[in-house]
Motif scaffolding. Structure first.
Motif, short mmCIF file in Angstrom:
data_model
loop_
_atom_site.label_atom_id
_atom_site.label_comp_id
_atom_site.label_asym_id
_atom_site.label_seq_id
_atom_site.Cartn_x
_atom_site.Cartn_y
_atom_site.Cartn_z
N LEU A 186 0.84 -1.21 0.00
CA LEU A 186 0.00 0.00 0.00
C LEU A 186 0.87 1.26 0.00
CD1 LEU A 186 -2.87 -0.92 2.50
CD2 LEU A 186 -3.03 -0.68 0.03
N GLY A 187 1.89 1.25 0.84
CA GLY A 187 2.78 2.41 0.89
C GLY A 187 3.52 2.62 -0.42
N ALA A 188 4.04 1.52 -1.00
CA ALA A 188 4.77 1.62 -2.26
C ALA A 188 3.86 2.09 -3.39
CB ALA A 188 5.40 0.28 -2.60
N SER A 189 2.63 1.56 -3.42
CA SER A 189 1.70 1.95 -4.47
C SER A 189 1.30 3.42 -4.35
CB SER A 189 0.46 1.06 -4.42
OG SER A 189 0.80 -0.29 -4.61
N ALA A 190 1.06 3.85 -3.11
CA ALA A 190 0.71 5.26 -2.90
C ALA A 190 1.86 6.17 -3.33
CB ALA A 190 0.37 5.49 -1.44
N TRP A 191 3.10 5.75 -3.04
CA TRP A 191 4.26 6.53 -3.46
C TRP A 191 4.39 6.58 -4.98
CZ3 TRP A 191 9.25 4.85 -5.41
CH2 TRP A 191 10.19 5.88 -5.44
N LEU A 192 4.12 5.45 -5.64
CA LEU A 192 4.19 5.41 -7.10
C LEU A 192 3.12 6.30 -7.73
CD1 LEU A 192 4.88 1.60 -7.72
CD2 LEU A 192 6.49 3.50 -7.92
N LEU A 193 1.93 6.32 -7.15
CA LEU A 193 0.88 7.20 -7.65
C LEU A 193 1.27 8.67 -7.48
CD1 LEU A 193 -2.40 5.44 -6.42
CD2 LEU A 193 -1.52 5.58 -8.76
N TRP A 194 1.93 8.94 -6.38
CA TRP A 194 2.38 10.32 -6.16
C TRP A 194 3.42 10.71 -7.20
CZ3 TRP A 194 7.22 12.32 -4.78
CH2 TRP A 194 7.22 13.68 -4.42
N LEU A 195 4.34 9.76 -7.52
CA LEU A 195 5.35 10.04 -8.55
C LEU A 195 4.70 10.24 -9.92
CD1 LEU A 195 8.26 7.54 -7.70
CD2 LEU A 195 8.17 10.02 -7.29
N ALA A 196 3.72 9.41 -10.22
CA ALA A 196 3.06 9.52 -11.52
C ALA A 196 2.30 10.83 -11.66
CB ALA A 196 2.09 8.34 -11.70
N ASP A 197 1.92 11.40 -10.54
CA ASP A 197 1.19 12.66 -10.59
C ASP A 197 2.11 13.87 -10.75
OD1 ASP A 197 -1.38 13.96 -10.42
OD2 ASP A 197 -0.73 14.75 -8.47
N GLN A 198 3.43 13.65 -10.57
CA GLN A 198 4.37 14.74 -10.71
C GLN A 198 4.70 14.95 -12.19
OE1 GLN A 198 5.29 16.49 -7.92
NE2 GLN A 198 3.84 15.09 -6.91
N HIS A 199 4.73 16.21 -12.59
CA HIS A 199 4.99 16.53 -13.99
C HIS A 199 6.44 16.27 -14.37
CE1 HIS A 199 1.02 18.30 -14.46
NE2 HIS A 199 1.21 19.00 -13.33
#
Length: 212
Positions: free
Chosen positions: A28-41
């Motif tokens: 869950l933590g890794a996936s949330a971090w990856l989603l945050w990265l994907a949201d960065q331009h």
């Protein structure tokens, strides 16, 4: 609600639950971090056309890990309250084993070492619960499992089990041959009864003795 007090082993379930909780929280933590990265331009050029697939994969992993946590909580509550049917426990174990088995294969294809290790832990613990649940269901179907609504029959009369006692006042016929006492003239010798001898040259008619 019916009680299902079946012998669910704490050593198996506690080990599986603890390891699954830990790994699922990591996912869950890794996936949330990856989603945050994907949201960065800043990473749009790096991800390129895989941006949507990357986001969908992370979201799917969150959903699967969250579902595993929810299923574990349900198992803990039902088993603690002795309301977990063996069939439901087996279904839950089958579902987790199938899901983590597919994810394990996908991680092998993607050659992700850390993901493979985490998937192995989840698959092994789910498979352990599956085997345990299958044994319980198999014994229940064979009638060799004590639990659930089973209540031992009471014996208020205090008679020894396994011996048939005829009911009081029984008129059941018993053959003289079944008696262990020696017989004389068809009657037990201890009774002291012997039939009266008829005089020679007489015969019995009705209740009177007739002489020839």
């Amino acid at each position: 609600m019916a009680k299902h007090d079946y012998p669910y082993k704490k050593s198996i379930n506690l080990t599986a639950w603890i390891l699954q909780f830990l790994v699922c929280f990591v996912l869950l933590g890794a996936s949330a971090w990856l989603l945050w990265l994907a949201d960065q331009h800043d990473y749009d050029d790096v991800l390129g056309e895989y941006h949507g697939l990357f986001t969908a994969g992370a979201g799917l992993q969150i959903a699967i890990a969250g579902s595993n946590i929810v299923m574990n909580i349900i198992e803990i509550v039902l088993i603690a309250k002795k309301q977990m049917p063996p069939a439901l426990f087996l279904t839950s174990a089958c579902t987790k084993t199938a899901v983590w088995g597919v994810i394990f294969i996908l991680n092998l294809i993607s050659v992700s070492i850390l993901a493979v290790i985490l998937a192995i832990i989840l698959l092994a613990t789910s498979l352990l619960q599956l085997i345990h649940a299958a044994i319980i269901v198999h014994r229940k179907r064979r009638g060799t499992l004590r639990g659930g609504n089973y209540t031992p029959a009471l014996n208020p009369s205090g008679l020894e089990e396994g011996i048939h006692y005829p009911p009081a006042g029984s008129t059941e016929y018993k053959s003289p041959a079944a008696s262990s006492q020696p017989l004389q003239y068809g009657y037990p010798m201890e009774s002291g009864y012997a039939p009266q001898q008829q005089p020679v040259g007489s015969y019995e008619l009705g209740n009177r003795t007739q002489h020839v």
